[in-house]
Every structure is written in structure tokens, then in C-alpha cells.
Design a protein around this motif. Structure first.
Motif, PDB file in Angstrom:
ATOM      1  N   ASP A  79       0.827  -1.210   0.000  1.00  0.00           N
ATOM      2  CA  ASP A  79       0.000   0.000   0.000  1.00  0.00           C
ATOM      3  C   ASP A  79       0.862   1.261   0.000  1.00  0.00           C
ATOM      4  O   ASP A  79       0.617   2.202  -0.751  1.00  0.00           O
ATOM      5  CB  ASP A  79      -0.946   0.026   1.201  1.00  0.00           C
ATOM      6  CG  ASP A  79      -2.041  -1.021   1.094  1.00  0.00           C
ATOM      7  OD1 ASP A  79      -2.400  -1.383  -0.043  1.00  0.00           O
ATOM      8  OD2 ASP A  79      -2.537  -1.470   2.138  1.00  0.00           O
ATOM      9  N   ARG A  80       1.870   1.261   0.846  1.00  0.00           N
ATOM     10  CA  ARG A  80       2.755   2.426   0.951  1.00  0.00           C
ATOM     11  C   ARG A  80       3.588   2.609  -0.329  1.00  0.00           C
ATOM     12  O   ARG A  80       3.734   3.720  -0.831  1.00  0.00           O
ATOM     13  CB  ARG A  80       3.688   2.278   2.140  1.00  0.00           C
ATOM     14  CG  ARG A  80       4.585   3.504   2.333  1.00  0.00           C
ATOM     15  CD  ARG A  80       5.583   3.354   3.448  1.00  0.00           C
ATOM     16  NE  ARG A  80       4.959   2.942   4.680  1.00  0.00           N
ATOM     17  CZ  ARG A  80       5.613   2.349   5.680  1.00  0.00           C
ATOM     18  NH1 ARG A  80       6.901   2.130   5.581  1.00  0.00           N
ATOM     19  NH2 ARG A  80       4.978   2.003   6.776  1.00  0.00           N
ATOM     20  N   VAL A  81       4.126   1.503  -0.846  1.00  0.00           N
ATOM     21  CA  VAL A  81       4.938   1.572  -2.067  1.00  0.00           C
ATOM     22  C   VAL A  81       4.088   2.079  -3.228  1.00  0.00           C
ATOM     23  O   VAL A  81       4.517   2.950  -3.992  1.00  0.00           O
ATOM     24  CB  VAL A  81       5.556   0.194  -2.399  1.00  0.00           C
ATOM     25  CG1 VAL A  81       6.300   0.239  -3.724  1.00  0.00           C
ATOM     26  CG2 VAL A  81       6.473  -0.268  -1.281  1.00  0.00           C
ATOM     27  N   ALA A  82       2.875   1.550  -3.354  1.00  0.00           N
ATOM     28  CA  ALA A  82       1.978   1.974  -4.434  1.00  0.00           C
ATOM     29  C   ALA A  82       1.685   3.464  -4.341  1.00  0.00           C
ATOM     30  O   ALA A  82       1.708   4.180  -5.355  1.00  0.00           O
ATOM     31  CB  ALA A  82       0.686   1.167  -4.399  1.00  0.00           C
ATOM     32  N   LYS A  83       1.422   3.940  -3.144  1.00  0.00           N
ATOM     33  CA  LYS A  83       1.129   5.361  -2.949  1.00  0.00           C
ATOM     34  C   LYS A  83       2.339   6.221  -3.306  1.00  0.00           C
ATOM     35  O   LYS A  83       2.214   7.226  -4.008  1.00  0.00           O
ATOM     36  CB  LYS A  83       0.704   5.614  -1.509  1.00  0.00           C
ATOM     37  CG  LYS A  83       0.302   7.039  -1.229  1.00  0.00           C
ATOM     38  CD  LYS A  83      -0.188   7.206   0.185  1.00  0.00           C
ATOM     39  CE  LYS A  83      -0.591   8.653   0.419  1.00  0.00           C
ATOM     40  NZ  LYS A  83      -1.067   8.858   1.782  1.00  0.00           N
ATOM     41  N   GLU A  84       3.528   5.826  -2.817  1.00  0.00           N
ATOM     42  CA  GLU A  84       4.735   6.601  -3.088  1.00  0.00           C
ATOM     43  C   GLU A  84       5.118   6.586  -4.567  1.00  0.00           C
ATOM     44  O   GLU A  84       5.653   7.565  -5.073  1.00  0.00           O
ATOM     45  CB  GLU A  84       5.897   6.088  -2.240  1.00  0.00           C
ATOM     46  CG  GLU A  84       5.754   6.413  -0.772  1.00  0.00           C
ATOM     47  CD  GLU A  84       6.914   5.921   0.073  1.00  0.00           C
ATOM     48  OE1 GLU A  84       7.986   5.580  -0.485  1.00  0.00           O
ATOM     49  OE2 GLU A  84       6.756   5.877   1.300  1.00  0.00           O
ATOM     50  N   MET A  85       4.826   5.481  -5.261  1.00  0.00           N
ATOM     51  CA  MET A  85       5.173   5.386  -6.684  1.00  0.00           C
ATOM     52  C   MET A  85       4.054   5.883  -7.593  1.00  0.00           C
ATOM     53  O   MET A  85       4.253   6.024  -8.796  1.00  0.00           O
ATOM     54  CB  MET A  85       5.544   3.939  -7.038  1.00  0.00           C
ATOM     55  CG  MET A  85       6.847   3.482  -6.397  1.00  0.00           C
ATOM     56  SD  MET A  85       7.296   1.794  -6.886  1.00  0.00           S
ATOM     57  CE  MET A  85       7.672   2.028  -8.620  1.00  0.00           C
ATOM     58  N   GLY A  86       2.876   6.102  -7.037  1.00  0.00           N
ATOM     59  CA  GLY A  86       1.755   6.581  -7.828  1.00  0.00           C
ATOM     60  C   GLY A  86       1.167   5.545  -8.763  1.00  0.00           C
ATOM     61  O   GLY A  86       0.738   5.862  -9.871  1.00  0.00           O
TER      62      GLY A  86
END
Length: 122
Positions: A79-86
Motif C-alpha cells: 500500500d505504501r509503495v503503491a502510494k509513493e510510486m503513484g
């Protein structure tokens, strides 16, 4: 074993000193924290592999920014990686699957991965 060690200025990126000697042991105090090196043979393998797409490469670069270079381990929370990478969480899982199948990453525990030592150095 001989090695060429290059020390860089943290602010300018300019070469401070080049040393050609035996194996360098310890951490380079001059290396910028945002700098990492990928082995050429590894990069050539990636470029030759049609399954290793742009997304898996983007995730690998993201991992390089979060990696503990002593243990080569990284915690990845999708979830965090997806948010940070857009991107979507599904994309992260798809790219992680490629990195795992290709042997670039090894899953150690829930959300804990280890990058193989033949891929990157700090």
C-alpha cells in the motif's frame, strides 16, 4: 584482489580521490546516500529479458532507495509503495512477482525481502 575505489564529494558529486589497491573494507564516508551502483552484467541481463519490463525496473530503483545496504534487506508494504510510486497495489504485486521469479529478490518474511548481492552495491 584489486579494486579501484572512488571517493565523491557529497554535495557536488565530484571525484575527491581515486585509489587503486586491494579490497576496500568498510563504508565509504564520501558516498552520497542517494547513490547506488548496479553491476553491468546484471543490467545487461535485465535489458535482454523481455519479461523484465519498465515496471519491475521502476520497483527495483525504488527498492534501491529504501535498501539497508549492510543486510541487503528491505521492508516493502504494498500500500505504501503503491502510494509513493503513484501506481496501483496490483502493479506492485505484479512487479514483485517478476523480481522474485527472476531471482533478483528473495522473500525472507512477510513484507521483508532481500536483494541478491550480485545486483547492486552502495
Amino acid at each position: 584482489m584489486r579494486a579501484k575505489v572512488v571517493f565523491y564529494d557529497e554535495k557536488t558529486g565530484r571525484v575527491i580521490e581515486e585509489v587503486d589497491r586491494g579490497v576496500f573494507i568498510g563504508r565509504n564516508p564520501y558516498v552520497d546516500k542517494g547513490f547506488a551502483k548496479f553491476f553491468v552484467a546484471f543490467l545487461l541481463d535485465i535489458l535482454a529479458d523481455p519479461e523484465f519490463g519498465q515496471g519491475a525496473w521502476r520497483l527495483l530503483c525504488y527498492i534501491a532507495t529504501k535498501l539497508d545496504y549492510d543486510s541487503l534487506e528491505v521492508f516493502l508494504f504494498p500500500d505504501r509503495v503503491a502510494k509513493e510510486m503513484g501506481v496501483s497495489r496490483r502493479s506492485i504485486y505484479r512487479w514483485l512477482d517478476v523480481l522474485l521469479r527472476k531471482g533478483v529478490l528473495e522473500k525472507r518474511a512477510t513484507h521483508l525481502y532481500r536483494l541478491q548481492p550480485y545486483t547492486i552495491v552502495k
